[in-house]
Design a protein around this motif. Sequence first.
Motif, short mmCIF file in Angstrom:
data_model
loop_
_atom_site.label_atom_id
_atom_site.label_comp_id
_atom_site.label_asym_id
_atom_site.label_seq_id
_atom_site.Cartn_x
_atom_site.Cartn_y
_atom_site.Cartn_z
N SER A 63 19.23 3.62 -0.40
CA SER A 63 18.24 4.60 -0.84
C SER A 63 17.66 5.39 0.32
CB SER A 63 17.11 3.93 -1.59
OG SER A 63 16.36 3.15 -0.71
N VAL A 64 17.76 4.86 1.50
CA VAL A 64 17.24 5.58 2.65
C VAL A 64 18.17 6.74 3.00
CG1 VAL A 64 16.73 5.45 5.10
CG2 VAL A 64 16.08 3.58 3.60
N GLY B 16 20.46 11.27 0.79
CA GLY B 16 19.88 12.60 0.89
C GLY B 16 18.67 12.71 1.78
N GLU B 17 18.45 11.72 2.66
CA GLU B 17 17.30 11.86 3.56
C GLU B 17 17.77 11.85 5.00
OE1 GLU B 17 12.92 10.48 3.24
OE2 GLU B 17 13.99 8.85 4.20
N ASP C 282 13.27 12.60 8.65
CA ASP C 282 12.33 12.35 7.55
C ASP C 282 12.02 10.86 7.42
OD1 ASP C 282 12.15 15.04 7.04
OD2 ASP C 282 12.65 14.89 4.91
N ASN D 112 4.25 6.11 9.49
CA ASN D 112 3.00 5.79 8.80
C ASN D 112 2.81 4.29 8.59
OD1 ASN D 112 1.58 8.35 7.87
ND2 ASN D 112 3.71 8.78 7.30
N TYR D 113 3.89 3.53 8.69
CA TYR D 113 3.82 2.11 8.42
C TYR D 113 3.75 1.27 9.69
CZ TYR D 113 5.76 3.64 3.89
OH TYR D 113 6.00 4.27 2.70
N SER E 208 15.10 0.47 -3.17
CA SER E 208 14.20 1.61 -3.05
C SER E 208 13.40 1.35 -1.79
CB SER E 208 13.29 1.72 -4.26
OG SER E 208 12.40 2.80 -4.04
N THR E 209 14.07 1.57 -0.67
CA THR E 209 13.55 1.10 0.60
C THR E 209 12.17 1.63 0.91
OG1 THR E 209 15.80 0.94 1.39
CG2 THR E 209 14.07 0.85 3.05
N ARG E 210 11.95 2.94 0.67
CA ARG E 210 10.65 3.50 1.05
C ARG E 210 9.52 2.88 0.23
NH1 ARG E 210 9.77 8.52 1.61
NH2 ARG E 210 11.85 8.92 2.40
N SER F 63 6.53 0.32 1.75
CA SER F 63 5.13 0.68 1.56
C SER F 63 4.34 -0.50 0.99
CB SER F 63 5.02 1.90 0.65
OG SER F 63 3.68 2.30 0.51
N PRO G 132 12.13 11.35 -1.38
CA PRO G 132 12.72 12.14 -0.31
C PRO G 132 13.01 13.58 -0.76
CG PRO G 132 14.40 10.76 -1.30
CD PRO G 132 13.10 10.41 -1.97
N ARG G 133 12.93 14.48 0.18
CA ARG G 133 13.30 15.87 -0.11
C ARG G 133 14.78 16.06 0.25
NH1 ARG G 133 10.66 19.11 5.06
NH2 ARG G 133 11.15 17.46 6.56
N VAL G 134 15.40 17.03 -0.36
CA VAL G 134 16.73 17.41 0.12
C VAL G 134 16.55 18.72 0.90
CG1 VAL G 134 19.10 17.95 -0.48
CG2 VAL G 134 17.87 16.20 -1.73
N VAL H 231 12.38 22.47 6.90
CA VAL H 231 11.80 21.59 7.93
C VAL H 231 10.73 22.32 8.74
CG1 VAL H 231 12.36 20.29 10.02
CG2 VAL H 231 13.88 20.18 8.05
N ASP I 274 7.07 21.55 8.06
CA ASP I 274 6.48 20.25 8.40
C ASP I 274 5.30 20.37 9.37
OD1 ASP I 274 8.65 19.42 6.94
OD2 ASP I 274 9.43 18.04 8.46
N PHE J 297 3.77 14.10 4.22
CA PHE J 297 3.81 12.84 4.96
C PHE J 297 2.45 12.14 4.91
CE2 PHE J 297 7.58 14.98 6.85
CZ PHE J 297 8.52 14.05 6.43
N VAL K 6 2.64 9.79 2.11
CA VAL K 6 3.23 8.49 2.46
C VAL K 6 2.13 7.54 2.94
CG1 VAL K 6 4.79 7.30 4.04
CG2 VAL K 6 5.46 9.51 3.05
#
Lengths: 341, 341, 341
Positions: free
Chosen positions: A98-99, A102-103, A107, A114-115, C70-72, C76, C286-288, C293, C296, C304, C307
């Motif tokens: 999932s990381v 498309g990322e 990003d 943040n973590y 779903s890693t992100r 978190s 995530p954005r594609v 960019v 940002d 961000f 996040v």
Amino acid sequence: MSAEIPSESPRVTPRSTSSLEGHSIVTLDDMSTTDIQDILDRAGYIDAHRAEVSHTCDGRVLATLFYEPSTRTRLSFETAMLRLGGKVIGFAGAQLASVTKGESISDTLKTVSNYADVVAIRHPKEGAALVAAEASRVPVINAGDGGHMHPTQTLADLATLRSRFGRITDLTVGLCGDLTFGRTVHSLIETLCRFGDVHFVLISPEELTTPQYVLDRIDATPSCSYTEVRDLTAVIGDLDVLYMTRVQKERFFNEDDYLRLRDTYILDEAKLAMSKPDMAVLHPLPRVNEIAVEVDSDPRAAYFDQVRNGMLVRMALESMVVGDDLAGYEPARPLSGKVGI
Amino acid sequence: MSAEIPSESPRVTPRSTSSLEGHSIVTLDDMSTTDIQDILDRAGYIDAHRAEVSHTCDGRVLATLFYEPSTRTRLSFETAMLRLGGKVIGFAGAQLASVTKGESISDTLKTVSNYADVVAIRHPKEGAALVAAEASRVPVINAGDGGHMHPTQTLADLATLRSRFGRITDLTVGLCGDLTFGRTVHSLIETLCRFGDVHFVLISPEELTTPQYVLDRIDATPSCSYTEVRDLTAVIGDLDVLYMTRVQKERFFNEDDYLRLRDTYILDEAKLAMSKPDMAVLHPLPRVNEIAVEVDSDPRAAYFDQVRNGMLVRMALESMVVGDDLAGYEPARPLSGKVGI
Amino acid sequence: MSAEIPSESPRVTPRSTSSLEGHSIVTLDDMSTTDIQDILDRAGYIDAHRAEVSHTCDGRVLATLFYEPSTRTRLSFETAMLRLGGKVIGFAGAQLASVTKGESISDTLKTVSNYADVVAIRHPKEGAALVAAEASRVPVINAGDGGHMHPTQTLADLATLRSRFGRITDLTVGLCGDLTFGRTVHSLIETLCRFGDVHFVLISPEELTTPQYVLDRIDATPSCSYTEVRDLTAVIGDLDVLYMTRVQKERFFNEDDYLRLRDTYILDEAKLAMSKPDMAVLHPLPRVNEIAVEVDSDPRAAYFDQVRNGMLVRMALESMVVGDDLAGYEPARPLSGKVGI
């Protein structure tokens, strides 16, 4: 100063004593020789003061972003942070779907910043660690990208020499096996040349000799020199250090060549008996059969010490880049001007 | 004494009160009956003193090396160390590619010994845990190898009997289902025979009866005896304990046999109504359909208690092998002479 | 009161100040608007008092049960518990084989309830989180099931509005892109309507307009209203908030349509120049390529920050459901009557 330190235990020192605070470490060129010696000093201090340093990074979080599996490296980085009192998040190999979906690496780093307080990244593409460092708001340590060369492996090698000999100069260092493709070896030679006073003995078959740019690096260092030989047994008696590397079967042209060469470059008790009693045998691990298991119990075997030293230099480096001082540690040298990202 | 304990909080006791300190646990034969009772005593103490024991293993690191996935077992070992104040590193299943790539179990253990204070290993090959224990410089606990029998499962079973009845002797223990291939059951019978005073009721179809060597073990124990029966309902009223096991479809010769037998060996409310009010129902989990979900809310259902007891015995065992004493715990028995690795 | 809190440090308050203590959070409907505001208050407090709250959940264990990667989201939830002083166990994606092998979600939760104080679950099947909550003895937080809508994403969005504007009402909120399938957007609209006083500007191609039931929800809220438009540039100057979503190629009928629409709905510097200087740009990530960019580094970029706010609301929520009060935090509002599971 960490936001996570409870207010009832304020830091005594107002700022970190490390010049690497806040800096990413992508290659060893991001550090001065003074920095490197400071890391080795701290690694030695940590080893002798495990209890005193066990709360150095209380409240810190390390993120291990391993885009390809490398369990031994990941466990070393993680243990380092845990033994400093910090915590660990991350992903490895198969979990990363999932990381990557498309990322961009940038990003992901902007998110993970943040973590975490510090990131260790491993990625199959050369240059990925630099991209990560540029996107991240927290220090990034390269745990291998592309050729899998990574600065903490060489630091582990240096720390092992230091723990065995009390110095990383004035040594005769033999490097044996695949000297063409072994990046670990190239990085060690390059770094030892920065400190000087080393004689290299380059032991390899014709097919796997040292690249010219590495030889040029030695030639450009007045206090360093080298000899190229084919036969380990002919020179083993002269060595302070024997750095073994893996000879991969697929490098060879035919099976006969491989078998012939392999036997020449396997270290066993018989060959070891010809060496100095305090020679140190190093190997980046994992080994296949370059070193016979019988050698493990010989006091000259230093390759599992390298594993411990790898953890210790990672403890030093992680605490330095986040800016957490080791309780009771006094830097022996003036702070260097930092070269880096 | 742990190197990780800060100097400002010295241990009151100069050495551990456990005879298992520094020992690996590959099979239950590595422990005397006194050791086993000490583990059960400590598990009970831990359950009643969660807060007091929550810093027992401060600064310790457990490595979980799971060469095949077994999430429930891994989470139990990990939670045990975390609830004692320690930390966890490791790998599981898909992450392990780089470990196995050309590296022996022995080399992996020699490496991980540098990171961890205790290792829990699970491996598909029988004997892997013993190989690991011999290579490791820190204690290794077998979390299943080969037949997936592992000592802490049986300890969890014993702890559940103790918590329900205050004893693990003077009981009528029914074992129901696949008694031919169920190693959990064989290990429990074997261990109960070491303590004696148990009557076993072996409830299985003809096709899945208890192996002769297990029956011989009971026969060789003067205070133990057994009955073999086919029908659960005929004997359920006599039992103090009913240990259910899974009946795997692939063990049977045809579909009709399977359906016939399955119904006989499924525990539901109707069958449960015939049992003693304080009978304890155990099951090693995961269950498929051997126990109807309606049974879960019956006070006789003890299988989720087994999960909790599994965690508690792992807390006891992990703290014992690393040599960390439980605050306030006084061993009830003299220390045994240790049999083991 | 936690069993893990050492006896020498008794809680000052006899019970938690949160009305969510002991409750599972499957949807936002499990919370009153007072609860939601309490979460946002606490998230803000946590951000400003990182050190003070770093021991809030000492001794607690979070289990992350991720049946799909779903890693992100996982990182978190995990970071949130670690930064509160707690610990983490769990599994993700490829590791779960042994869990699913013949075991129901209910049984897994009954097992994990013995290990953890709170569970975060992600599962591909709609309704899985509710099943988990009903089986569990400890609070369960839905980290996405089925449509991957999950309450903490919307809480992160609200917290970001609050941190930017000091309020979540009296705003003109633009939502741009795929408004048909974007559940994140539906959940945000629904929740903002509970608080009222928002004008929505719904910016999408014809093919991807907002579903009628969502429009009905706005119509049913007297203080809310909406406008539907096709062109982002025509309205961007009116917006306080611009919530971008991904436009997935496979939603379109042909390549030409996709290319035409895509360019209209990509946010770049040129379009951003037309907006208010304090507009906030959000995106669930995530954005594609929906946001260039180059955006940002613009102060209007808030994605961000989302996040970070996601981590903060998860810290608030995890501490609330386990019943651990934040040191020094005083609830600004009377406790609500709880609606929930």
